[in-house]
Scaffold this motif. Structure first.
Motif, short mmCIF file in Angstrom:
data_model
loop_
_atom_site.label_atom_id
_atom_site.label_comp_id
_atom_site.label_asym_id
_atom_site.label_seq_id
_atom_site.Cartn_x
_atom_site.Cartn_y
_atom_site.Cartn_z
N THR A 197 0.80 -1.23 0.00
CA THR A 197 0.00 0.00 0.00
C THR A 197 0.83 1.28 0.00
O THR A 197 0.27 2.37 -0.09
CB THR A 197 -0.94 0.02 1.22
N TRP A 200 1.97 3.63 -5.54
CA TRP A 200 0.94 3.93 -6.51
C TRP A 200 1.51 3.69 -7.90
O TRP A 200 2.57 4.23 -8.20
CB TRP A 200 0.48 5.39 -6.41
N VAL A 202 -0.87 0.39 -6.77
CA VAL A 202 -0.57 -0.70 -5.83
C VAL A 202 -0.23 -1.96 -6.63
O VAL A 202 -1.02 -2.41 -7.46
CB VAL A 202 -1.79 -0.98 -4.92
#
Length: 287
Positions: A197, A200, A202
């Motif tokens: 997590t 970005w 993911v």
């Protein structure tokens, strides 16, 4: 490490990263293995674990939008960032300049698998610290360790299973070509897990940190290329004994057996049982 310097520099958070991506019309691509770190705590942890000193010159591969770069700059003498994506390579100096650290950064727009010491504007890297693109992580590590003998240490973030393979000891189920070849250059160990997590987009895999400490290769009369050819052959078919696996390399199975016995290795042994020193002893008997 200079904790005061780290606190002064504002890092990129999720909002800043999304805004930058929108500005650049950036869509992270699998081709370049792009997964950007959006968690400040993670990049601070990477820099802290890397154990940099104020005179280190860091090479960072795949800096992306600059999340890790901004955390590295206050802790090192200089950062050389190698970025293959021309859009990101153009943006990174602009991002760094807004923090007043532009004089400590050199951006090289290039493929990290092809760079050498002459590409870094006179800077001599002493440490590798990077969130490596997953699809080329092992080749990049091995290439840089070979091409840059000045590298004394490293901390890289890679896919978790790749981290396991790089750091695996002989006898482990995941010990193989990456483990043996990395051990030619350095002591390698796992330095902690990284969750999905913090990235970005993911990824669908977990990540891990791998620490590298340069050491001398085994004392041997064989060349690195000869040793690596033995490693490659030994693991080409993992279930084969070394007598069978090395038969093509040595010409025949009996010649392979002769070389193995001369190197003090039982011919019925399998490749995953040998360390890099043993592979080097075997390579000494290549013609």
């Amino acid at each position: 490490m200079n904790d005061v310097g780290s606190a002064i520099v504002s890092l990129l958070g999720p909002v800043e990263i999304r805004n930058l991506a929108d500005k650049l019309d950036l869509r992270p691509t699998k081709k370049f293995g792009q997964n950007f770190v959006i968690d400040g705590g993670t990049v601070r942890r990477i820099v802290r674990t890397a154990g940099l000193s104020a005179d280190d010159v860091v090479i960072e591969v795949g800096p992306g939008l600059g999340s890790l770069t901004l955390a590295l700059l206050p802790e090192a003498a200089h950062v050389v960032a190698v970025e293959i994506d021309p859009v990101l390579a153009t943006q990174l100096p602009l991002t760094v300049d807004t923090r007043g650290l532009g004089d400590k950064l050199t951006v090289v727009q290039a493929d990290a698998l092809r760079v050498g010491l002459g590409d870094f504007g006179g800077h001599v890297p002493t440490a590798l610290v990077a969130n490596l693109p997953y699809n080329v992580s092992v080749p990049v590590v091995l290439h840089l360790l070979e091409a840059l003998p000045s590298l004394r240490k490293g901390l890289v973030m890679v896919q978790a299973e790749v981290a396991d393979r790089l750091a695996a000891p002989p006898g482990s189920k995941v010990y193989g070509v990456p483990s043996a070849k990395a051990a030619w250059y350095a002591d390698v160990r796992r330095a902690g897990p990284v969750g999905r997590t913090v990235f970005w987009p993911v990824p669908n895999v977990d990540s891990g940190l791998v620490s590298l400490e340069r050491r001398d290769p085994p004392a041997t009369t064989a060349t690195r290329e000869q040793v690596f050819s033995v490693v490659d052959a030994a693991f080409a078919q993992r279930r084969k004994t070394l007598r069978a696996a090395l038969s093509s390399l040595f010409g025949t199975a009996p010649r392979a057996e002769e070389a193995l016995r001369a190197a003090g290795v039982e011919p019925s042994t399998r490749g995953e049982q040998l360390d890099i020193v043993a592979f080097a002893r075997i390579a000494e008997h290549l013609d």
